[in-house]
Design an enzyme around this catalytic site. Structure first.
Site, PDB file in Angstrom:
ATOM      1  N   ARG A 134      39.096  70.138   6.675  1.00  0.00           N
ATOM      2  CA  ARG A 134      38.249  70.854   5.932  1.00  0.00           C
ATOM      3  C   ARG A 134      37.213  71.803   6.975  1.00  0.00           C
ATOM      4  O   ARG A 134      36.715  72.734   6.701  1.00  0.00           O
ATOM      5  CB  ARG A 134      37.588  70.193   4.834  1.00  0.00           C
ATOM      6  CG  ARG A 134      36.807  69.059   5.394  1.00  0.00           C
ATOM      7  CD  ARG A 134      36.634  68.046   4.079  1.00  0.00           C
ATOM      8  NE  ARG A 134      37.707  67.275   3.852  1.00  0.00           N
ATOM      9  CZ  ARG A 134      37.774  66.424   2.749  1.00  0.00           C
ATOM     10  NH1 ARG A 134      36.781  66.294   2.110  1.00  0.00           N
ATOM     11  NH2 ARG A 134      39.030  65.751   2.676  1.00  0.00           N
TER      12      ARG A 134
ATOM     13  N   LYS B  42      42.057  56.269  12.402  1.00  0.00           N
ATOM     14  CA  LYS B  42      42.987  55.770  11.465  1.00  0.00           C
ATOM     15  C   LYS B  42      43.849  54.466  11.778  1.00  0.00           C
ATOM     16  O   LYS B  42      43.660  54.018  13.099  1.00  0.00           O
ATOM     17  CB  LYS B  42      44.145  56.845  11.392  1.00  0.00           C
ATOM     18  CG  LYS B  42      43.767  58.157  10.742  1.00  0.00           C
ATOM     19  CD  LYS B  42      44.909  58.983  10.842  1.00  0.00           C
ATOM     20  CE  LYS B  42      44.519  60.567  10.125  1.00  0.00           C
ATOM     21  NZ  LYS B  42      44.319  60.348   8.635  1.00  0.00           N
TER      22      LYS B  42
HETATM   23  N1  BES Z   1      45.537  65.025   8.146  1.00  0.00           N
HETATM   24  C1  BES Z   1      45.032  63.958   7.112  1.00  0.00           C
HETATM   25  C2  BES Z   1      45.562  63.941   5.678  1.00  0.00           C
HETATM   26  C3  BES Z   1      46.973  63.701   5.813  1.00  0.00           C
HETATM   27  C4  BES Z   1      47.192  62.079   5.382  1.00  0.00           C
HETATM   28  C5  BES Z   1      48.091  64.263   6.128  1.00  0.00           C
HETATM   29  C6  BES Z   1      48.538  61.637   5.133  1.00  0.00           C
HETATM   30  C7  BES Z   1      49.238  63.521   5.913  1.00  0.00           C
HETATM   31  C8  BES Z   1      49.655  62.446   5.424  1.00  0.00           C
HETATM   32  C9  BES Z   1      43.427  64.440   7.041  1.00  0.00           C
HETATM   33  O1  BES Z   1      42.752  64.867   7.901  1.00  0.00           O
HETATM   34  C10 BES Z   1      42.700  62.990   6.523  1.00  0.00           C
HETATM   35  O2  BES Z   1      42.588  62.267   7.332  1.00  0.00           O
HETATM   36  N2  BES Z   1      42.291  63.166   5.358  1.00  0.00           N
HETATM   37  C11 BES Z   1      41.622  61.975   4.771  1.00  0.00           C
HETATM   38  C12 BES Z   1      40.382  62.369   3.991  1.00  0.00           C
HETATM   39  C13 BES Z   1      39.455  61.459   3.666  1.00  0.00           C
HETATM   40  C14 BES Z   1      38.630  60.860   4.905  1.00  0.00           C
HETATM   41  C15 BES Z   1      38.217  61.975   2.873  1.00  0.00           C
HETATM   42  C16 BES Z   1      42.341  61.242   4.067  1.00  0.00           C
HETATM   43  O3  BES Z   1      43.165  61.723   3.059  1.00  0.00           O
HETATM   44  O4  BES Z   1      42.565  60.103   3.836  1.00  0.00           O
HETATM   45 MN    MN Z   2      42.068  63.526   9.315  1.00  0.00          MN
END
Ligand code: BES
Ligand code: MN
Ligand code: ZN
Length: 509
Positions: free
Chosen positions: A362, A287
């Site tokens: 997931r 990230k």
């Molecule tokens: N934990 C994150 C989702 C999240 C994003 C929670 C912002 C709280 C605030 C999750 O694991 C994630 O990173 N999801 C990705 C999925 C994508 C790579 C398909 C996302 O939402 O960017």
């Molecule tokens: Mn994630």
């Protein structure tokens, strides 16, 4: 902090603050049943400072003839005693429940600001709720509103910090059964929610998978539940490739924490699954740095589920078995971390092509769902997860995203959310979405494309629940920085989901 119900004479209360609640009138001065307080309300009303509007407060210091012995008097406005209309599916009774919670939250806000440590709240008569429900909601609001997390503020000066509530008393004239029941319900729900907030507030270096396990064991011991913790070797034996895969880049071993509340095998079982990702760096699909510290909140689903189990332990609901499952691990980019392109096998045998290691929630949830369903044969499943950024784009911080494969269960969960002031909004599922996660090299892949991110994430989970009635709650937008309300911290974790689950369980039948 002590939280008590009382019927003792308010006029003799010598604490730091007494609170009265009043409704706004269409014309004229709001009415309070205490004559002394009414005089000041009248003056404030005439001065144009206080009309009893929702959120308005009047704080004063009793003096003169017939004064009350408490240090401060607070009057909180409730707005007009009108039913109002159903709003985006939320019924008038349910919005009034939240109105009383917010009013309770206002009281703590004021108490913390003025450092009033001992307070008494006079539960008002409601035109729409019975006394028990009014007591429940005000109790919930004042307890939730008094929440603070100051554990790591070691050398801050007193004037930099707020006060701390030591004793909250809820006053009603009589201690009738429904009032006491409402009081206990409100207290149990609020404290369980605060437990979830506490877990989430702990940083990632403290709230590790091992801590999840330890807390599960502690709940089991306190409330006579059964706790099972699956270790890394257990997960290997069971072939839970999702949790193990996500865990590969982390120095800390994963845990699968299971808590069982058992009544009778004849009763239906409700399975709760919560994402316990104790820190989400994204893994190899790292990230960006901005805001990454907030990814310590990626365990809020797991916290909500364990918080709900605390309330279950307190309340011991009849006619239902409840099993909570929390897959817990970090998602880190260590040298043996999962890589884009890797293929893993989830519990039960389905293979997944990992396109993006940041879509890890997931992966761990699918192991937990498949295992929980195989092992416990539940009548219904609810999972909670901070799963997608997309849900924040779609619904903001005001509503949790809900998806499910069974309309009856969806309705039940929606009703529970509305009743607890944690509103939900349903998004669709369907083959057209599931098609987005088909893989050319494995059974499925872990991301679709940018379109409908929240739905394709749920479509992924759907692959692992079969036809068991299931609801998925995407709490990424509501688990922290939740919508602005006096009983919800303006930043940090909200504890969302705990009270919705509890409400669902209370009304299960
Ligand atoms: N934990 C994150 C989702 C999240 C994003 C929670 C912002 C709280 C605030 C999750 O694991 C994630 O990173 N999801 C990705 C999925 C994508 C790579 C398909 C996302 O939402 O960017
Ligand atoms: Mn994630
Ligand atoms: Zn995540």
């Amino acid at each position: 902090m002590k939280i008590k119900h009382t019927t003792q004479d308010v006029e003799k209360y010598k604490g730091d603050m007494i609170t009265y609640f009043v409704h706004q009138k269409s014309k004229g001065v709001p009415v309070c049943n205490n004559k002394y307080v009414q005089e000041t309300i009248m003056l404030a009303f005439k001065a144009g400072d206080f009309s009893g509007k929702e959120g308005e407060i009047l704080l004063f210091y009793p003096a003169g003839k017939g004064k009350l012995p408490a240090k401060r008097i607070l009057v909180v406005g409730l707005g007009k005693a009108e039913e109002g209309e159903s709003n985006n599916g939320v019924k008038p009774v349910d919005s009034w429940r939240d109105n009383y919670r917010r009013a309770g939250g206002k009281v703590s806000e004021t108490a913390l600001r003025t450092k009033a440590d001992n307070i008494l709240l006079v539960v008002p008569d409601s035109f729409i709720l019975n006394k028990g429900e009014t007591t429940e909601c005000i109790t919930e609001g004042v307890v939730l509103g008094s929440y603070q997390f100051k554990k790591y503020m070691k050398t801050k000066q007193d004037d930099e910090l707020q006060g701390e509530l030591k004793e909250i008393q809820l006053f009603t004239e009589k201690a009738e059964k429904p009032v006491l029941l409402g009081f206990y319900r409100g207290k149990i729900a609020a404290l369980a929610c605060c437990t979830a907030r506490d877990m989430a507030n702990e940083p990632g270096n403290v709230w590790t998978p091992a801590r999840f396990a330890e807390f599960g064991r502690k709940l089991a011991k306190t409330y006579n539940l059964t706790c099972k913790v699956l270790s890394k070797t257990d997960l290997q034996r069971l072939k839970m490739g999702g949790i193990l895969g996500v865990n590969r880049g982390s120095a800390l071993p994963p845990k699968l924490v299971i808590l069982e509340y058992k009544t009778s095998p004849r009763n239906p079982t409700l399975l709760l699954v919560g994402k316990g990702l104790t820190f989400d760096s994204g893994g190899i699909s790292l990230k960006p740095p901005k805001g990454m510290e907030e990814m310590k909140f990626d365990m809020c689903g797991g916290a909500a589920v364990l918080g709900a189990m605390q309330a279950v332990g307190e309340e011991k609901p009849k006619g239902i078995n409840i099993v909570a499952v929390v897959p817990a691990t970090e998602n880190m980019p260590g040298s043996s971390a999962l890589k884009p392109g890797d293929i893993i096998t989830i519990y039960g045998g389905k293979t997944v092509e990992v396109i993006n290691t940041d879509a890890e929630g997931r992966l761990i949830l699918s192991d937990a769902l498949a295992y929980g369903i195989k092992q416990y044969k539940p009548k219904a499943v609810v999972d909670l997860a901070t799963l997608t950024g997309a849900v924040v784009i779609g619904l903001g911080h005001h509503r949790t995203g809900l998806l499910g494969n069974n309309d009856a269960l969806v309705q039940k969960v929606m009703a529970a959310g509305d009743r607890s002031g944690e509103p939900l909004w349903r998004l669709p599922l369907g083959p057209e979405y599931s098609k987005q996660i088909k893989s050319k090299v494995a059974d499925i892949k872990n991301v679709g494309n940018r379109a409908a991110g929240t739905i394709t994430a749920a479509a992924f989970l759907q692959e692992f629940v079969g036809d068991v009635p299931w609801v998925h709650l995407d709490i990424a937008g509501t688990a922290y920085n939740f919508t602005d309300k006096p009983y919800v911290p303006s930043s940090g974790p909200s504890g969302t989901g705990v009270r919705t689950l509890l409400e669902l369980i209370r009304n299960w039948k």
